[in-house]
Motif scaffolding. Structure first.
Motif, PDB file in Angstrom:
ATOM      1  N   ASP A  45       0.830  -1.199   0.000  1.00 28.58           N
ATOM      2  CA  ASP A  45       0.000   0.000   0.000  1.00 28.58           C
ATOM      3  C   ASP A  45       0.869   1.254   0.000  1.00 28.58           C
ATOM      4  OD1 ASP A  45      -2.151  -1.690   0.147  1.00 28.58           O
ATOM      5  OD2 ASP A  45      -2.536  -1.361   2.280  1.00 28.58           O
ATOM      6  N   ASN A  48      -2.362   7.751  -0.079  1.00 24.59           N
ATOM      7  CA  ASN A  48      -3.610   7.900   0.662  1.00 24.59           C
ATOM      8  C   ASN A  48      -4.861   7.732  -0.201  1.00 24.59           C
ATOM      9  OD1 ASN A  48      -3.097  10.233  -0.757  1.00 24.59           O
ATOM     10  ND2 ASN A  48      -3.430  11.649   0.951  1.00 24.59           N
ATOM     11  N   ARG A 138      -7.713  -1.314   1.254  1.00 16.30           N
ATOM     12  CA  ARG A 138      -7.976   0.102   0.954  1.00 16.30           C
ATOM     13  C   ARG A 138      -9.495   0.286   0.820  1.00 16.30           C
ATOM     14  NH1 ARG A 138      -2.907   2.977   0.985  1.00 16.30           N
ATOM     15  NH2 ARG A 138      -3.479   4.268  -0.790  1.00 16.30           N
ATOM     16  N   ASP A 332      -2.197   3.380  -6.778  1.00 15.58           N
ATOM     17  CA  ASP A 332      -2.121   4.033  -5.469  1.00 15.58           C
ATOM     18  C   ASP A 332      -1.466   5.397  -5.639  1.00 15.58           C
ATOM     19  OD1 ASP A 332      -3.148   1.707  -4.436  1.00 15.58           O
ATOM     20  OD2 ASP A 332      -1.689   1.557  -2.800  1.00 15.58           O
ATOM     21  N   ASP A 334      -0.313   9.236  -3.861  1.00 14.92           N
ATOM     22  CA  ASP A 334      -0.051  10.115  -2.730  1.00 14.92           C
ATOM     23  C   ASP A 334      -0.554  11.497  -3.127  1.00 14.92           C
ATOM     24  OD1 ASP A 334       0.870  11.211  -0.371  1.00 14.92           O
ATOM     25  OD2 ASP A 334       2.922  11.476  -1.116  1.00 14.92           O
ATOM     26  N   GLN A 336      -1.371  15.234  -2.147  1.00 11.69           N
ATOM     27  CA  GLN A 336      -1.001  16.251  -1.162  1.00 11.69           C
ATOM     28  C   GLN A 336      -1.192  17.637  -1.756  1.00 11.69           C
ATOM     29  OE1 GLN A 336      -0.177  15.373   1.856  1.00 11.69           O
ATOM     30  NE2 GLN A 336       0.114  13.166   1.498  1.00 11.69           N
TER      31      GLN A 336
END
Length: 563
Positions: A45, A48, A138, A332, A334, A336
């Motif tokens: 994983d 987020n 998830r 997956d 990230d 931000q």
């Protein structure tokens, strides 16, 4: 200072390591019959947010054989670039060992022999297992369907696409795009949308009368503290490639300015990520990504490409997840500060002998198929060779269909659409379900008409330009029209109107004369009121007479120049 693009390029390198198809001891494990479901689904994983992508299933509920293309020619800037790489060249590009499960899943060499070792692929009961496994780790993973889902099988034709909506609802699809869905006609599309537990998105679909958006352009999906904007992009050239009279209320198009407008609108609502759920086709998506700013991820559909690594264009990644249920993509991210800061990706191959079927989905599929089981399983005849369709020119399935048209419609020339959908058949029995896999549609009448040599040449030049125009925005079709009783040469890199040369009748090797009229049989005409037997009935009759094994010389001969 590291730029965002450099950071994403680092993510791309990581994705290549994580890509699943390039990882590990797959080849050895599969050869030892030791490959496990856990190995196929293994993923550390990351970040987020998780996206799950499926596309172009063409209503194939159960596992299938599906041979990847032996010819996929790129022109202009796309020459030699994925997805226009096949066979051994593809294997070398991605470090895939010959005869490995990766080679079987992604390329065509030795397909028939490898199929006997590695088995069928796909099946929505297996896809359901994969989706549930991803959501197990998830829970907020977003499942998106790229379209060409409701069309392409016996049961989808009989149920008017409702079989696939039931499957999508159970699977937990959260948004979809579209193409062949519209060939059920406007009324049926609206009926099916009412049955969907998810939005049917199309930012580029407009109402003809009012020249305004006709469908939801996007959906903002909230997952935890993240807002994900998902934009739907339907196939831009539906009224050209398919019968406009079936959906006269709507206009389509790439509508690049509209895409930028919708992206900007989403950014103005402070979404954290913008995803384009596209049915443009890979080359169109590649160009659009270079011109529209603010899209983080394009989930690409339509051209059936399975690419084991994302393609980075500017600051956008393009994901291509194959077709016919052979693959599921996991991405997956990230996320931000309202943008994608990194990603990992895995193209998960759906080996049906390895991945256990989900009991709930298997039960639904059995329920859907049960009323038609006798018809689906009926053996019509046999084939002594692999039947396949996928590539720029005739496959063996296309040859069989064209030969059926020539003989059953007493035609000099046969024309069959260059569609990409339809499962392969290994030597042995041909069932009614197999025939529908490559013919099932709502306008399958097989016509018989007269066409001059000049018109024939014009038609073939138009199709060639739809495929081989160096500007992706002018590529409006599937693959080259399949032909029977005809030989020709083609230069994909020649200018428009000069690609097709040396047209000849196979029967006597006589040149096609511009002023002479020829008897032509074909199917899938976009013209309203086309008359003739349904193509699946015609092909079935031909196979019953031994057409699956009968060989009376070549049905077509195509010489490709300039490669």
């Amino acid at each position: 200072m590291t730029s965002r693009r450099e950071f994403l390029q680092a993510g791309l390198a990581t994705s290549a390591i994580m890509a699943g198809l390039g990882v590990s001891n797959w080849s050895r494990a599969m050869a030892q019959q030791a490959l496990t479901q856990d190995q196929l689904l293994q993923f550390d994983d990351f970040g987020n947010l998780t996206l799950i992508h499926v596309t172009d299933a063409h209503a194939h509920l159960r596992p299938v054989w599906f041979r990847e293309p032996d010819t996929n020619i790129g022109v202009g800037d796309a020459a030699g670039r994925v997805p226009h790489v096949v066979g051994e060249t593809f294997q070398k590009m991605f470090g895939i060992a010959p005869a490995s499960p990766e080679a079987y899943a992604l390329t065509y060499p030795d397909f028939e022999a490898l199929a006997k070792s590695y088995g069928r692929m796909g099946g929505f009961d297996r896809i359901a297992t994969i989706v549930k496994a991803i959501r197990g780790s998830r829970p907020d993973a977003i499942l998106l369907d790229g379209g060409d889902t409701w069309h392409g099988s016996y049961t989808s034709l009989k149920t008017g696409g409702e079989d696939m909506v039931r499957v999508q609802n159970l699977l937990g699809v959260e948004a979809m795009s579209s193409h062949w869905e519209f060939t059920f006609g406007t009324q049926r599309v609206q009926e099916l949308i009412e049955k969907c537990n998810f939005p049917f998105l199309g930012a580029n679909i407009y109402d003809v009368e009012w020249d305004e958006p006709a469908f939801e352009p996007y959906k903002i999906i909230q997952k935890g503290d993240l807002a994900v904007g998902v934009i739907g992009q339907a196939f831009p050239y539906l009224p050209i490639a398919n019968p406009k009279w079936m959906f006269p209320e709507y206009s389509f198009g790439i509508r690049e300015e509209r895409m930028q407008e919708v992206v900007d609108e989403l950014r103005g609502q402070n979404v954290d990520l913008v995803v384009c759920l596209s049915h443009n086709g890979f080359d169109v998506d590649h160009k659009m990504a270079s011109r529209v700013t603010g899209i983080d991820v394009i989930l690409s559909g339509h051209t059936h490409d399975a690419v084991p690594e994302p393609v980075l264009v500017g600051e956008t990644i393009i994901i291509a997840s194959g077709s016919h249920g052979k693959f599921v993509s996991r991405v997956d991210l990230d996320v931000q500060g309202g943008r994608m800061a990194g990603f990992r990706h895995k193209l998960i191959p759906v080996f049906s002998d390895v991945i256990a079927p989900d009991a709930e989905m298997a039960s639904l599929i059995e329920e859907i198929r049960s009323p038609y089981k006798a018809d689906l399983d009926t053996v019509i005849g046999q084939t002594d060779k692999l039947l396949y369709r996928r590539g720029n020119f005739n496959g063996s399935w296309d040859d069989l269909i064209c030969r059926a048209i020539l003989e059953e419609r007493d035609a000099e020339i046969a024309l069959s659409p260059g569609v990409r959908w339809g499962a392969s058949v290994l030597p042995g029995d041909i069932t009614r379900e197999d025939i529908h896999s490559v013919t099932s549609m709502t306008y399958g009448q097989c016509y018989r008409s007269e066409m001059t040599g000049e018109t024939l040449k014009t038609v073939m030049e138009d199709v060639a330009d739809n495929i081989f125009n160096p500007d992706p925005y002018y590529q409006q079709g599937g693959d080259m029209v399949r032909v029977g009783g005809l030989s020709y040469s083609i230069d994909p890199n020649a200018p428009m109107g000069n690609r097709i040369t040396d047209l000849r009748l196979i029967a006597d090797d006589a040149p096609i004369e511009p002023g002479r009229s020829y008897t032509v049989g074909g199917w899938a005409s976009v013209n309203e009121g086309t008359e003739g037997p349904q193509i699946w009935d015609l092909v079935e009759e031909h196979i019953r007479k031994g057409g699956g094994t009968q060989q009376d010389g070549p049905v077509s001969s195509i010489n490709v120049k300039g490669l």
